[in-house]
Write an enzyme that holds these catalytic residues in place. Structure first.
Site, PDB file in Angstrom:
ATOM      1  N   CYS A 137      38.738  15.766  75.992  1.00 37.29           N
ATOM      2  CA  CYS A 137      37.568  14.621  76.524  1.00 37.29           C
ATOM      3  C   CYS A 137      36.426  14.912  75.646  1.00 37.29           C
ATOM      4  CB  CYS A 137      37.322  14.712  77.970  1.00 37.29           C
ATOM      5  SG  CYS A 137      36.125  13.765  78.541  1.00 37.29           S
ATOM      6  N   CYS A 140      33.221  14.967  78.211  1.00 42.37           N
ATOM      7  CA  CYS A 140      33.111  16.112  78.891  1.00 42.37           C
ATOM      8  C   CYS A 140      32.528  17.401  78.078  1.00 42.37           C
ATOM      9  CB  CYS A 140      34.484  16.460  79.522  1.00 42.37           C
ATOM     10  SG  CYS A 140      35.465  14.906  79.951  1.00 42.37           S
ATOM     11  N   ASP A 141      33.292  17.681  76.916  1.00 47.28           N
ATOM     12  CA  ASP A 141      33.063  18.809  76.292  1.00 47.28           C
ATOM     13  C   ASP A 141      32.327  18.834  75.056  1.00 47.28           C
ATOM     14  OD1 ASP A 141      34.557  19.947  78.165  1.00 47.28           O
ATOM     15  OD2 ASP A 141      36.436  19.591  77.233  1.00 47.28           O
TER      16      ASP A 141
END
Ligand code: NDP
Length: 317
Positions: A137, A140-141
């Site tokens: 993701c 997300c990261d």
């Protein structure tokens, strides 16, 4: 003490399909209960800007859309629970389902809206470095890789979207694809090709992700790629590796009971959300391998609630 509860309409999953089903079922006085599942809000909660969900002319962040949908479902009295359905017996009505909060639910109707989850390539090093450089993701990261060089694997819309997102944060993004053309939509491809710090590596697969241990932690240093046409291997120096190679439907719990297709998608009757068991409906990505859009998921969630309501009235009349 028995924790058995009788529910008119149990909705499993909290993506656009689940929450839309909840809005309709709640307004039809079915007093729906939603079990949110592992990822409350579903896949839209791990995207950034969504520009194609009707009603948001300027675009809106995925998590905000899902927050709006949740609030709308709650406004009409939906009982939204954080948790998972872990067992399902659909052999007789009311259906019996167990949740990880200990509830045993006797449901007159069930709407399965469990969505789909990201696929992994299956390399040992991919799981070894998951969370230490390997991610599924970008939104997300990606933040952790600001100013660094990273790679994205895949050739679909997700990979194209992740690559363009990461290109805004990172020094360089390699987009590794196993063929010589992308599957992504033309609009997404154009974004990839016009972004100067994305380099597409065609016809290559990842052989290994390599890293080093650092005290109690570890990090990746490079990936070894192989050209599928020539067999030639090469190395790219990267610190982040994002896998974006598609999804599989979350239908595991029902595989012995409902008709699934060869890829595990729940089979629904054409033009309907009815499954192979009367009273059980499926909506969203768990039954849709063609469109897989938030808005089509929401549309099928609406259909499922209407069909569940009609079914409940027909058996009780
Ligand atoms: P897709 O199934 O569309 O694409 C998966 C990609 O990964 C393909 O290019 C495939 O290669 C490649 N791939 C699959 N397995 C492997 C493997 N083991 N190793 C290397 N590469 C592999 O999945 P997406 O998640 O990209 O998209 C799913 C759906 O969601 C699509 O309908 C898409 O349009 C939609 N979507 C829409 C968005 C938007 O509108 N904003 C954003 C993201 C997704 P190959 O091409 O060779 O099969």
């Amino acid at each position: 003490m028995s924790n058995e509860q009788h529910v008119h309409c149990l909705i499993i999953g909290s993506g656009p399909a689940g929450y839309t089903a909840a809005i309709y079922a709640a307004r039809a006085d079915m007093k729906p209960v939603v079990y949110q599942g592992l990822q409350p809000g579903g896949q839209l909660t791990i995207t950034t800007e969504v520009e194609n969900f009707p009603g948001y002319p300027e675009g809106k962040h995925g998590p905000e859309i899902m927050e709006d949908l949740r609030k709308q479902a709650e406004r009409f009295g939906t009982d939204i629970r954080f948790g998972m359905i872990t067992e399902a017996d659909l052999s007789s009505r009311p259906f019996t389902l167990k949740a990880d909060d200990g509830a045993v639910i006797k449901a007159d109707t069930v709407i399965i809206a469990t969505g789909a989850s990201a696929k992994w390539m299956g390399l040992k090093s991919e799981s070894e470095y998951n969370g230490y450089g390997v991610s599924g993701c970008a939104t997300c990261d990606g933040y952790f890789y600001r100013g660094k060089e990273v790679a994205v694997v895949g050739g679909g819309d997700t990979a194209a979207e992740e690559a363009t997102y990461l290109a805004k944060l990172c020094k360089k993004v390699y987009l590794i694809h196993r063929r010589d053309e992308l599957r992504a939509s033309k609009a997404m491809q154009a974004k990839v090709f016009e972004t100067p710090n994305i380099e597409v590596i065609w016809d290559n697969v990842t052989k290994e992700i390599v890293g080093v241990a650092e005290g109690f932690s570890k990090r990746i240093t490079h990936a070894i790629l192989q050209n599928v046409k020539t067999g030639e291997e090469k190395q790219i120096e990267i610190e982040g590796f994002f896998v974006a190679i598609g999804h599989h439907p979350n239908s595991e719990l029902f595989k012995e009971q409902l008709e699934l297709d060869d890829q595990g998608y729940i089979v629904t009757k054409p033009g309907s959300t009815r499954t192979s068991i009367e009273g059980v409906f499926a909506a969203g990505d768990v039954q849709d391998k063609t469109f897989r859009q938030a808005i089509t998921a929401a549309g099928s969630g609406c259909m499922a609630a209407i069909e569940a309501e009609r079914f409940a009235s027909s058996v009780h009349s």
